[in-house]
Write an enzyme that holds these catalytic residues in place. Structure first.
Site: not given
Ligand code: DGL
Length: 289
Positions: A10, A149, A184
């Site tokens: 990834d 994140e 995603c």
């Protein structure tokens, strides 16, 4: 007992959602490579993403993997054929499993796909869904990756952003659309929040879960039961495998190795959130270029 060695690639930590889903279903040695120094991929060109992804593929192949999983939606959408051509082991991407699951669930044959800018521009999901007979509306949601994140999973700002994105998507999509594809790596973490926003009749497809199911099937049928197809394994290793190996409880038999191209401390911090378990050791890798 010999377990398959599964390489997972990834752009960063997001692919850990795919690793989590796989490791819950399948005992294996997992080798996870996060290209944290070069993320995000979601804003980059196909040329650049293909070059980065092929570099990561070479690295993981050098670790003697049996199968490679491209956990990154953007890398799969932009560069899957090129990665496959460059690889010497079987390669699984996340687009086709997600599209197949959406096709299985949709009654109205219309879907909404949310993803990064690059994934949407590639139309990889639209094309894959079209092959399954579905009409698709694609919507880029670039703010979701930084919000996730940041750890703002259940945060009023994330909710507000999600309401705006989804209102736009729902207004432009065919009214009958009954599936929302989370295309995603980061989006499964906000699936509960999205569930509260999208209409009740709409099913949510998590491409991490769908990919894990496909990988499990391949390992059980193709690699384990037909060891000659596992090009990455040594002959001795292949001959030791039996179909029973795949039936061992995943929790009892799985190991993890983590590699990152940027700060290993940051990787460890974020990994706990994405993987739902502590990551104690991460190796730093410098692929150059
Ligand atoms: N892993 C990417 C994806 O699934 C999201 C993060 C990035 O843009 O690199 O599309």
């Amino acid at each position: 007992m010999t377990l398959p060695r599964i390489g997972v690639f990834d752009s960063g930590v997001g692919g850990l959602t795919v690793l989590k889903a796989m490791s819950e279903q399948l005992p294996a040695h997992y080798l996870y490579f996060g290209d944290t120094a070069r993320l995000p991929y979601g804003t980059k060109s196909a040329e650049t993403v293909a070059r980065y992804a092929i570099g990561a593929t070479r690295f993981l192949e050098a670790q003697n993997i049996d199968l490679l999983v491209i956990a990154c939606n953007t890398a799969t959408a932009l560069a899957f054929p090129r990665i496959k051509d460059a690889a010497h082991v079987p390669v699984v991407g996340v687009v086709e499993p997600g599209a197949a699951m959406a096709a299985e669930l949709s009654k109205s044959r219309a879907a909404i796909v949310i993803a990064t800018e690059a994934t949407v521009s590639s139309h990889a999901y639209r094309d894959a869904l079209q092959r399954h007979g579905l009409t698709t509306h694609e919507k880029a949601c670039p703010l979701f990756v930084p919000l996730v994140e940041e750890g703002w999973i259940e945060h009023p700002v994330t909710e507000q952003v999600a309401r705006i994105y989804l209102a736009e998507a729902l207004a432009q999509a065919p009214e009958r659309a009954d599936v929302l594809v989370l295309a995603c790596t980061h989006y499964p973490l906000i699936a509960p929040l999205l569930r509260r926003i999208v209409p009740e009749h709409m099913q949510i497809v998590d491409s991490a879960e769908s990919t894990a199911r496909v990988v499990k099937k391949i390992i059980e049928k193709d690699v384990i039961c037909h060891p000659e197809r596992s090009e990455g394994a040594s002959a001795a290793e292949r001959s030791r495998r039996t179909p029973m190996d795949a039936k061992v409880s995943p929790a009892e038999h799985r190991t993890f190795r983590f590699y990152a191209t940027d700060s290993t401390d940051k990787f460890k911090r974020l990994a706990t959130r994405f993987l739902g378990r502590q990551v104690d050791h991460v190796e730093h890798v410098d692929l150059g270029g």
